[in-house]
Scaffold this active site. Sequence first.
Site, PDB file in Angstrom:
ATOM      1  N   LYS A  43      50.429 -43.538   5.587  1.00 13.22           N
ATOM      2  CA  LYS A  43      51.258 -44.499   4.852  1.00 13.22           C
ATOM      3  C   LYS A  43      52.727 -44.065   4.902  1.00 13.22           C
ATOM      4  O   LYS A  43      53.030 -42.921   5.280  1.00 13.22           O
ATOM      5  CB  LYS A  43      50.771 -44.614   3.409  1.00 13.22           C
ATOM      6  CG  LYS A  43      50.814 -43.325   2.640  1.00 13.22           C
ATOM      7  CD  LYS A  43      50.187 -43.487   1.265  1.00 13.22           C
ATOM      8  CE  LYS A  43      50.196 -42.167   0.534  1.00 13.22           C
ATOM      9  NZ  LYS A  43      50.249 -42.266  -0.890  1.00 13.22           N
TER      10      LYS A  43
ATOM     11  N   ARG B  32      45.798 -44.600 -12.006  1.00 17.74           N
ATOM     12  CA  ARG B  32      46.884 -45.189 -11.221  1.00 17.74           C
ATOM     13  C   ARG B  32      46.328 -46.400 -10.486  1.00 17.74           C
ATOM     14  O   ARG B  32      46.667 -47.526 -10.793  1.00 17.74           O
ATOM     15  CB  ARG B  32      47.420 -44.122 -10.261  1.00 17.74           C
ATOM     16  CG  ARG B  32      48.589 -44.570  -9.429  1.00 17.74           C
ATOM     17  CD  ARG B  32      49.070 -43.501  -8.489  1.00 17.74           C
ATOM     18  NE  ARG B  32      48.119 -43.180  -7.432  1.00 17.74           N
ATOM     19  CZ  ARG B  32      48.406 -42.443  -6.363  1.00 17.74           C
ATOM     20  NH1 ARG B  32      49.605 -41.916  -6.220  1.00 17.74           N
ATOM     21  NH2 ARG B  32      47.501 -42.209  -5.443  1.00 17.74           N
TER      22      ARG B  32
ATOM     23  N   TYR C 199      83.559 -31.832  -2.693  1.00 18.78           N
ATOM     24  CA  TYR C 199      83.776 -32.700  -3.860  1.00 18.78           C
ATOM     25  C   TYR C 199      83.480 -31.947  -5.154  1.00 18.78           C
ATOM     26  O   TYR C 199      82.492 -31.215  -5.241  1.00 18.78           O
ATOM     27  CB  TYR C 199      82.852 -33.924  -3.782  1.00 18.78           C
ATOM     28  CG  TYR C 199      83.236 -34.902  -2.704  1.00 18.78           C
ATOM     29  CD1 TYR C 199      84.480 -35.540  -2.730  1.00 18.78           C
ATOM     30  CD2 TYR C 199      82.353 -35.196  -1.667  1.00 18.78           C
ATOM     31  CE1 TYR C 199      84.824 -36.442  -1.740  1.00 18.78           C
ATOM     32  CE2 TYR C 199      82.692 -36.104  -0.681  1.00 18.78           C
ATOM     33  CZ  TYR C 199      83.932 -36.723  -0.720  1.00 18.78           C
ATOM     34  OH  TYR C 199      84.273 -37.612   0.250  1.00 18.78           O
TER      35      TYR C 199
ATOM     36  N   MET D 131      77.981 -36.855   2.186  1.00 21.22           N
ATOM     37  CA  MET D 131      77.213 -37.868   2.919  1.00 21.22           C
ATOM     38  C   MET D 131      76.893 -37.422   4.351  1.00 21.22           C
ATOM     39  O   MET D 131      75.772 -37.569   4.831  1.00 21.22           O
ATOM     40  CB  MET D 131      77.979 -39.193   2.936  1.00 21.22           C
ATOM     41  CG  MET D 131      77.165 -40.333   3.512  1.00 21.22           C
ATOM     42  SD  MET D 131      78.065 -41.877   3.621  1.00 21.22           S
ATOM     43  CE  MET D 131      78.267 -42.317   1.930  1.00 21.22           C
TER      44      MET D 131
END
Length: 372
Positions: free
Chosen positions: A36, A136, A258, A306
């Site tokens: 999956k 679930r 950053y 990024m």
Amino acid sequence: MSQPTATITINLDALVSNYRALCSMAASGTCAAVVKADAYGLGVVPVARALAAAACREFFVADVNEGVALRAVLPSADFRIHVFEGVDDASAEATMAANLWPVLNSDRQIDCWQRTARRVGRELPCTLHVDTGMNRLGMPAHDALTRAGRADGLHGLALQLLITHLACADDPANPMNAAQLRAFGDVTAAFGNIRTSIANSGGLMMAPEYHGDLPRPGIAMYGGNPQPGQDSPFRTVVTMTARVLQTRQVAAGATVGYGASYCAPGTRTLATLAAGYADGYPRALSNRGWVAISGHRAPVVGRVSMDTTVVDITDLPLAVSAGLDVAELIGTTISLDSVARWADSINYAVLTGLGRRPDRRYSLVAEGAADR
Ligand SMILES: Cc1ncc(COP(=O)(O)O)c(C=O)c1O
């Protein structure tokens, strides 16, 4: 065109060798493969072809779309494709047309598949998921027992497999495992002689009674350690590397990236790598992760951004050259499981989070078995 920012190499030989190892651990000698989420982010087409070439005949996907896509890769009915999320009125036609086996999770889904069988006038294959404590997906055990006791409970359906899913297979000592096994045993006894499927990767590392006839491993095939408390016997499948784009020396007090979240304690040599969170390198590794250059470990400094990540190469015993050297972000030195741990995550999330931008390379298994 310039070189890609990062490269992800998927070793299909290692994947197949892990699949074979899992089969040999299984009490029945065989396993299905959970493919999956695009084979946990590794690419379902090459992965499924490699597994099919290694004699895997049963596959589990999440939903009908994944099932239809996999059927296009493995058109023969010899390959059984089970769909975990089952079926509803909207997906019944496509499920049937692609010869998928829905994993029926509720009375509603059973009724839907029975209606479809009546409409087409033939028995339809299916699997039944019995919930034994995961809460679930799956039918509560008492509802499954009620079905088993009804004359028309599964009329029109060709039940092939009963499955349950362990909530704590990564922790073999957890008493939940034995409780789930007992609950599942009560249900399977009521259904008679139907094949069973219990274990995921972690379950396969537990006693044979946890395997069932058809274990369903995923993460171990892909090189993840299914039981973090123990060493993993599985081979590394995924390697992620990034080029060194630039190196620089900074003085004490210089900050990186950053938020200026790293401050150099002295003169340091830094290397900027061409991979960031857009490539799937977790941002949570900011000031926490490690990479390897020529087998030597270097810490991540500052925030992962990024497209780039900065590492401290001051203590490396060799020179690092921009444009030439490459850092391993995930692989044999920097394991997937370490990356997950440093990122406060899990190996599944790191794999499925791998980005689309990196160049992807697949090693070959056998002639015609893998995408080139
Ligand atoms: C129902 C079910 N069975 C099997 C698996 C495979 O588990 P693992 O990847 O831990 O082997 C999963 C994965 O999430 C699952 O949801």
